[in-house]
Design a protein around this motif. Structure first.
Motif, short mmCIF file in Angstrom:
data_model
loop_
_atom_site.label_atom_id
_atom_site.label_comp_id
_atom_site.label_asym_id
_atom_site.label_seq_id
_atom_site.Cartn_x
_atom_site.Cartn_y
_atom_site.Cartn_z
N HIS A 20 0.81 -1.22 0.00
CA HIS A 20 0.00 0.00 0.00
C HIS A 20 0.84 1.27 0.00
O HIS A 20 0.60 2.19 -0.78
CB HIS A 20 -0.93 -0.01 1.22
CG HIS A 20 -1.76 1.24 1.33
ND1 HIS A 20 -2.68 1.62 0.37
CD2 HIS A 20 -1.79 2.21 2.29
CE1 HIS A 20 -3.25 2.76 0.73
NE2 HIS A 20 -2.72 3.14 1.88
N LEU A 21 1.84 1.33 0.85
CA LEU A 21 2.60 2.56 1.02
C LEU A 21 3.64 2.78 -0.06
O LEU A 21 3.84 3.90 -0.52
CB LEU A 21 3.28 2.56 2.40
CG LEU A 21 2.36 2.50 3.62
CD1 LEU A 21 3.19 2.44 4.89
CD2 LEU A 21 1.41 3.68 3.65
N TYR A 22 4.31 1.71 -0.48
CA TYR A 22 5.44 1.86 -1.40
C TYR A 22 5.11 1.49 -2.84
O TYR A 22 5.63 2.10 -3.77
CB TYR A 22 6.63 1.03 -0.91
CG TYR A 22 7.23 1.56 0.37
CD1 TYR A 22 8.31 2.43 0.35
CD2 TYR A 22 6.70 1.20 1.61
CE1 TYR A 22 8.85 2.92 1.53
CE2 TYR A 22 7.23 1.69 2.79
CZ TYR A 22 8.31 2.55 2.74
OH TYR A 22 8.84 3.05 3.91
N ARG A 24 2.00 1.52 -4.00
CA ARG A 24 0.80 2.30 -4.30
C ARG A 24 -0.38 1.45 -4.73
O ARG A 24 -1.10 1.77 -5.67
CB ARG A 24 1.09 3.36 -5.37
CG ARG A 24 2.22 4.31 -5.04
CD ARG A 24 2.09 4.92 -3.68
NE ARG A 24 0.83 5.65 -3.50
CZ ARG A 24 0.36 6.03 -2.32
NH1 ARG A 24 1.01 5.72 -1.21
NH2 ARG A 24 -0.77 6.69 -2.24
N LEU A 129 7.09 2.26 8.32
CA LEU A 129 6.29 3.46 8.56
C LEU A 129 7.17 4.70 8.70
O LEU A 129 6.82 5.78 8.21
CB LEU A 129 5.45 3.27 9.84
CG LEU A 129 4.39 2.16 9.78
CD1 LEU A 129 3.74 1.98 11.14
CD2 LEU A 129 3.34 2.46 8.73
N TYR A 132 8.51 5.79 5.27
CA TYR A 132 7.41 6.38 4.49
C TYR A 132 7.07 7.78 5.01
O TYR A 132 6.73 8.66 4.23
CB TYR A 132 6.17 5.49 4.56
CG TYR A 132 5.04 6.02 3.71
CD1 TYR A 132 5.05 5.87 2.33
CD2 TYR A 132 3.97 6.70 4.30
CE1 TYR A 132 4.02 6.37 1.55
CE2 TYR A 132 2.94 7.20 3.52
CZ TYR A 132 2.98 7.04 2.16
OH TYR A 132 1.96 7.55 1.39
N GLY A 136 7.47 9.71 1.96
CA GLY A 136 6.18 9.24 1.42
C GLY A 136 5.65 10.08 0.28
O GLY A 136 5.12 9.56 -0.70
N THR A 140 4.68 8.75 -3.50
CA THR A 140 3.35 8.93 -4.08
C THR A 140 3.43 9.64 -5.42
O THR A 140 2.80 9.23 -6.40
CB THR A 140 2.46 9.75 -3.11
OG1 THR A 140 2.39 9.06 -1.86
CG2 THR A 140 1.07 9.91 -3.68
#
Length: 359
Positions: A20-22, A24, A129, A132, A136, A140
Motif C-alpha cells: 500500500h505505502l510503497y 501504491r 512506517l 514512508y 512518502g 506517491t
C-alpha cells in the motif's frame, strides 16, 4: 504459540503495508487498514496452526486471496506485486535480523528465538512506517507519474530470490557454531544479501528510467513530425499571401470597375470571395516558443475551430518545453472537443498565455 502467531501476523502486515505505502496499491474501501489487521491475524493463525511447508503455502495463498479483496488491483498485477513485496519485505527485515543474531550470540544468550523474531517484525514495521513518513510524498508522486511494467517486477523478484537464498544459506551455515572467521563471513554474506536486494530495486528503477526515456523519444518524434508539417503549411501559406499581395491591384481594379458600372451585387460577391480566399490561408500563431507555435497551429487545423491566441511564453520559464506543450495541448484539445458540441456559429476559443515567475 501466541508469540509465533503474532510474529506471522506482523510479517503478513509488513507485506500489506509495503504494497500500500510503497507500491501504491490503493484500497477498495475506506476501512483498508482495519482489513489489513484482520487478514494478517487470519493468515498468522493459519501459519501457526499448520507448522509445515504446507502451512506456509496455505498461508501465502490465503494472503493472496484475502488481499485481493482489499486492494483495487487487476489479478495479474496483484500477483506480481504481492510476490515482489513478499520477497522485498526481507530487504528491511534482513539487516535488523542480522544485528539481533549477532547480539543473541554475544549478549542476548538467554532470549528466546520466538521473542526475538516478534521484536524483529515489530521493528520491521516501524522502519516501514518511519521511512514512508520521511519520503512518502516523493513515493506517491513517483508512482503517479510512472507506471512500472510487470516484467521489471519479475526481474526484481528473481534477483530478490537470489538475495533470499544467500540469506538462508548464511543463517543455516553460521547461526549455531560461531568462531571469529564465521562471524566475519556471516557479516560479509549479510552485506552481499542486502546488495542483492538493492540490485533488484535498482533494476526496477532502471526499467522506469528506460520507459521514461522511450516516452520522451516518442514525444520528440511526434513533435518533430508536427513541426515538419507545420513548416510545410507555413510555406504554403506564405506563397498564398504573396499571390494575394501580387493580385491586390487587380482585385482593387475589378471592385472599382463594378462600382463605376453600378454592379454593386457583383462587387459585393467579389469582395466576399476575396475575403474567403484570405481567410482560408489560416492564422499563424506566435507565442514565443517554436514548439508551442507548432502545437497550437496543429490542433487548430485539426479541429478547424476559430481560435484567438494571445500572450507569450517567457524565456525564463522553468517548466520543461515538452511539459508546456503537453499541458497546452491537453487544455486546447479539451476546449476544442467541448466546442464541437456547440452550433457551428458559436464555436470560438480564446486562449491567453501568461507567465508567473517564481524565485
Amino acid at each position: 504459540m501466541i508469540q509465533m502467531m503474532i510474529e506471522n501476523s506482523l510479517n503478513v502486515m509488513g507485506v500489506y503495508l509495503l504494497l500500500h505505502l510503497y507500491l501504491r496499491c490503493e484500497f477498495k474501501t475506506k476501512n483498508g487498514y482495519f482489513f489489513i489487521l484482520i487478514n494478517s491475524l487470519m493468515v498468522g493463525v493459519v501459519k501457526t496452526l499448520i507448522e509445515s511447508v504446507q502451512g506456509v503455502a496455505i498461508g501465502i495463498t490465503l494472503m493472496f486471496l484475502l488481499g485481493y479483496f482489499i486492494f483495487d488491483e487487476k489479478i495479474s498485477e496483484w500477483i506480481t506485486k504481492v510476490c515482489f513485496a513478499y520477497v522485498y519485505v526481507d530487504a528491511i527485515e534482513h539487516p535488523i535480523r542480522t544485528v539481533f543474531i549477532l547480539l543473541q550470540k554475544n549478549i542476548l544468550n538467554n532470549a528466546s528465538d520466538s521473542l526475538i523474531n516478534m521484536l524483529i517484525q515489530v521493528l520491521d514495521i516501524m522502519v516501514l512506517l518511519g521511512v514512508y513518513k520521511l519520503i512518502g510524498q516523493h513515493i506517491t508522486k513517483f508512482f503517479k507519474e510512472y507506471r512500472v511494467l510487470k516484467r521489471y517486477y519479475i526481474w526484481g523478484i528473481i534477483i530478490g530470490f537470489a538475495g533470499t537464498g544467500i540469506n538462508a544459506y548464511a543463517l543455516v551455515l553460521f547461526k549455531d557454531d560461531y568462531v571469529v572467521l564465521n562471524t566475519f563471513m556471516f557479516i560479509l554474506l549479510a552485506i552481499l544479501t542486502e546488495m542483492t536486494y538493492l540490485l533488484g530495486v535498482f533494476v526496477l528503477f532502471l526499467g522506469i528510467v528506460g520507459m521514461q526515456y522511450k516516452k520522451e523519444v516518442l514525444l520528440k518524434e511526434k513533435y518533430l513530425e508536427i513541426t515538419r508539417e507545420y513548416y510545410q503549411n507555413l510555406e504554403s501559406k506564405m506563397k498564398e499571401v504573396r499571390k494575394i499581395k501580387h493580385d491586390m491591384c487587380q482585385h482593387l481594379n475589378t471592385i472599382n470597375y463594378y462600382i463605376e458600372t453600378n454592379e454593386l451585387g457583383r462587387a459585393e460577391k467579389y469582395i466576399e470571395d476575396t475575403e474567403y480566399a484570405i481567410a482560408s490561408i489560416g492564422k499563424v500563431y506566435d507565442v514565443g516558443n517554436e514548439l508551442l507555435n507548432v502545437t497550437i497551429s496543429h490542433i487548430q487545423k485539426q479541429y478547424g475551430i476559430a481560435l484567438e491566441c494571445s500572450g507569450r511564453v517567457n524565456e525564463k520559464c522553468k517548466v520543461i518545453e515538452g511539459d508546456i506543450c503537453i499541458i497546452v495541448s491537453n487544455l486546447l484539445t479539451n476546449a476544442m472537443e467541448a466546442s464541437t458540441k456547440l452550433d457551428s456559429n458559436e464555436r470560438y476559443i480564446k486562449m491567453d498565455l501568461r507567465n508567473i515567475l517564481t524565485k
